[in-house]
Design a protein around this motif. Structure first.
Motif, short mmCIF file in Angstrom:
data_model
loop_
_atom_site.label_atom_id
_atom_site.label_comp_id
_atom_site.label_asym_id
_atom_site.label_seq_id
_atom_site.Cartn_x
_atom_site.Cartn_y
_atom_site.Cartn_z
N VAL A 22 0.79 -5.31 1.58
CA VAL A 22 0.00 -6.01 2.60
C VAL A 22 0.00 -5.26 3.92
CG1 VAL A 22 -0.13 -8.14 3.96
CG2 VAL A 22 0.35 -8.26 1.52
N THR A 27 -7.13 -4.42 5.40
CA THR A 27 -7.50 -5.73 5.96
C THR A 27 -6.43 -6.31 6.87
OG1 THR A 27 -6.58 -6.83 4.00
CG2 THR A 27 -8.93 -6.27 3.96
N PHE A 28 -5.28 -5.65 6.99
CA PHE A 28 -4.20 -6.20 7.81
C PHE A 28 -4.61 -6.28 9.28
CE2 PHE A 28 -0.03 -5.86 10.00
CZ PHE A 28 0.51 -7.06 9.54
N PHE A 31 -6.38 -9.38 9.84
CA PHE A 31 -5.42 -10.48 9.85
C PHE A 31 -4.80 -10.64 11.23
CE2 PHE A 31 -0.75 -10.96 9.72
CZ PHE A 31 -0.68 -12.31 9.50
N GLY A 34 -7.18 -12.39 13.53
CA GLY A 34 -7.52 -13.76 13.13
C GLY A 34 -7.11 -14.86 14.07
N LEU A 195 -0.81 -18.62 8.74
CA LEU A 195 -0.15 -17.58 7.96
C LEU A 195 0.11 -17.96 6.51
CD1 LEU A 195 2.40 -16.55 10.72
CD2 LEU A 195 0.37 -15.30 10.05
N MET A 198 -1.99 -16.72 3.31
CA MET A 198 -1.85 -15.39 2.71
C MET A 198 -1.19 -15.46 1.34
SD MET A 198 -0.79 -12.83 5.79
CE MET A 198 0.79 -13.63 5.97
N SER A 201 -3.95 -16.33 -1.16
CA SER A 201 -4.90 -15.23 -1.38
C SER A 201 -4.26 -14.12 -2.19
CB SER A 201 -5.39 -14.71 -0.03
OG SER A 201 -4.32 -14.20 0.73
N ASN A 202 -2.99 -13.84 -1.95
CA ASN A 202 -2.30 -12.80 -2.71
C ASN A 202 -2.18 -13.17 -4.18
OD1 ASN A 202 0.66 -11.82 -3.72
ND2 ASN A 202 -0.32 -10.24 -2.46
N SER A 236 4.31 -12.29 7.99
CA SER A 236 4.02 -13.22 9.08
C SER A 236 4.84 -12.90 10.31
CB SER A 236 4.31 -14.65 8.62
OG SER A 236 3.52 -14.99 7.49
N GLY A 239 3.28 -10.07 12.11
CA GLY A 239 2.13 -10.53 12.86
C GLY A 239 2.52 -11.26 14.13
#
Length: 410
Positions: A22, A27-28, A31, A34, A195, A198, A201-202, A236, A239
């Motif tokens: 990830v 795409t991170f 994220f 976001g 968060l 994710m 989606s994973n 997370s 982020g």
């Protein structure tokens, strides 16, 4: 013991694999951008926040005078109620004083037994109002009016009210701590909702390309689920660190200070530590629910359909925890502490308002237990819906992952 070691090792392998995949994905960066949009959700909590503030800061005047003066002043308050502009503050009788009895208004203001905003003492002819400066300026005319109308047997004369300014009161501290509790709940909710998706989606991605079936055949399902949860928790935290650094930089460059919040009851250092732990628990609880939902679905459309009730349920849990702030000491507050999904929000609010530390130790253990239970239940659902049979439980987990190319030697 060997079984637990195998599961722990497998969970660490999955966590490392998902975390690296990830972090280094293209795409991170999206994220990280976001949070600029979901922050608007914080406005939805405004109405409840106002209700919490009003509940925590009900204006009230404590009354400590002779018995006769107390009765006359209460009658005058009832007579004037509704006839004056603005709401009339509540008057709470603290004590009916005997002739010559002394009374300390400052001690009454600092007491947490009966939280009043100001204290009226002395006599009707020479009243003394003690409290914070802003309340004294607001209520000095009202008190003079009440005292004048209470002396009905005399000519209407407005006495001079002596003002005793007190920097802080128990009611003011409680009001500030309630605001801190509400702010902590909003931040915790926004981070968790933003968060936790994710995880789902994973799982959906790996179900689509059949990688999940390879993993499920090689390692225990509960170990795989736990590894995915902790991998996404690590992502997370990365982020949050980036967002925190960016926000702090903007504040410093703008030359503006952060909004002043009242010091929580446990102190800022412990409050921040508990905030981190309760975020981890809230994330793991919601993430385990998402994994369970993903295990029940066979297509991406089914996953999206089933995840919506979980998200709405989490939103209702947040509002329930916020409402519990207005119902202190009732069964609603106790239920918010005990219910696993609402417990992180309610206990973080408790840390802002109460000094006891031992309830947080019990709450964290209780929440961790439910994470394990939900993960195991989700693993069973996934095994039945996808694998149709139990995964291999033999030894050599590391070697099976190496052979399938899932893990790399290091």
């Amino acid at each position: 013991m060997t079984n637990w070691r195998e599961k722990l090792r497998a969970a660490l392998v999955i966590a490392r694999r998902d975390f690296v995949a990830v972090i280094w994905s293209k795409t991170f960066i999206f994220f990280l951008i976001g949070p600029l949009f979901p922050v608007l959700v914080g406005g939805l909590a405004g109405n409840i926040g106002d209700k919490v503030q009003q509940s925590a800061d009900r204006p009230s005047i404590g009354l400590a005078m002779g018995s006769g003066d107390v009765d006359r002043l209460l009658r005058a308050r009832d007579d004037l109620d509704g006839r004056l502009a603005g709401p009339m503050p509540e008057i709470v009788v603290l004590k009916r004083l005997e002739p010559g009895e002394a009374f300390n208004p400052r001690a009454a203001l600092s007491s947490s037994d009966r939280q009043v905003t100001a204290v009226l003492s002395g006599t009707l002819a020479a009243p003394t109002l003690s409290g914070p400066p802003e309340r004294l300026r607001q209520w000095v005319g009202l008190v003079s009016n009440l005292a004048a109308n209470a002396q009905a047997d005399k000519a209407l004369a407005y006495p001079q009210v002596a003002m005793d300014e007190v920097a802080g009161t128990a009611a003011k501290v409680r009001s500030g701590q309630a605001a801190t509790a509400q702010g902590g709940q909003v931040v915790l909710f926004l981070l968790t909702m933003l968060l936790a998706g994710m995880v789902l989606s994973n799982l959906v991605e790996e179900k689509g390309n059949k990688i999940i079936e390879v993993l499920a055949a090689a390692i225990p399902m509960d170990a795989m689920f736990m590894g995915k949860l902790f991998a996404m928790l690590g992502v997370s935290l990365v982020g949050i660190a980036v967002w925190g650094a960016a926000g702090g930089t903007l504040v410093l460059l703008g030359g503006q200070g952060m909004p002043a919040l009242a010091t929580p009851a446990v102190g800022w250092p412990l409050f921040l530590v508990l905030g981190f732990l309760y975020f981890a628990m809230a994330y793991l609880l919601l993430g385990s629910l998402f994994l369970s939902v993903g295990g029940m679905a066979s297509t991406v459309r089914e996953v999206q359909t089933l995840s919506m009730p979980v998200s709405m349920f989490q939103l209702m849990v947040f509002f329930f925890s916020s409402y519990a702030l207005t119902a202190a000491g009732t069964w609603v507050e106790w239920l918010s502490w005990v219910f696993p999904v609402s417990s992180p929000y309610a206990m973080l609010a408790r840390a802002a308002q109460h000094q006891e530390v031992w309830p947080h130790i019990l709450a964290l253990g209780w929440q961790a237990l439910w994470v394990v239970l939900i993960v195991r239940a989700g693993a069973q659902l996934f095994r039945r819906s996808v694998m149709k049979s139990g995964p291999s439980q033999g030894k050599g987990v590391w070697s099976r992952l190496l052979r399938r190319g899932v893990a790399k030697p290091y």
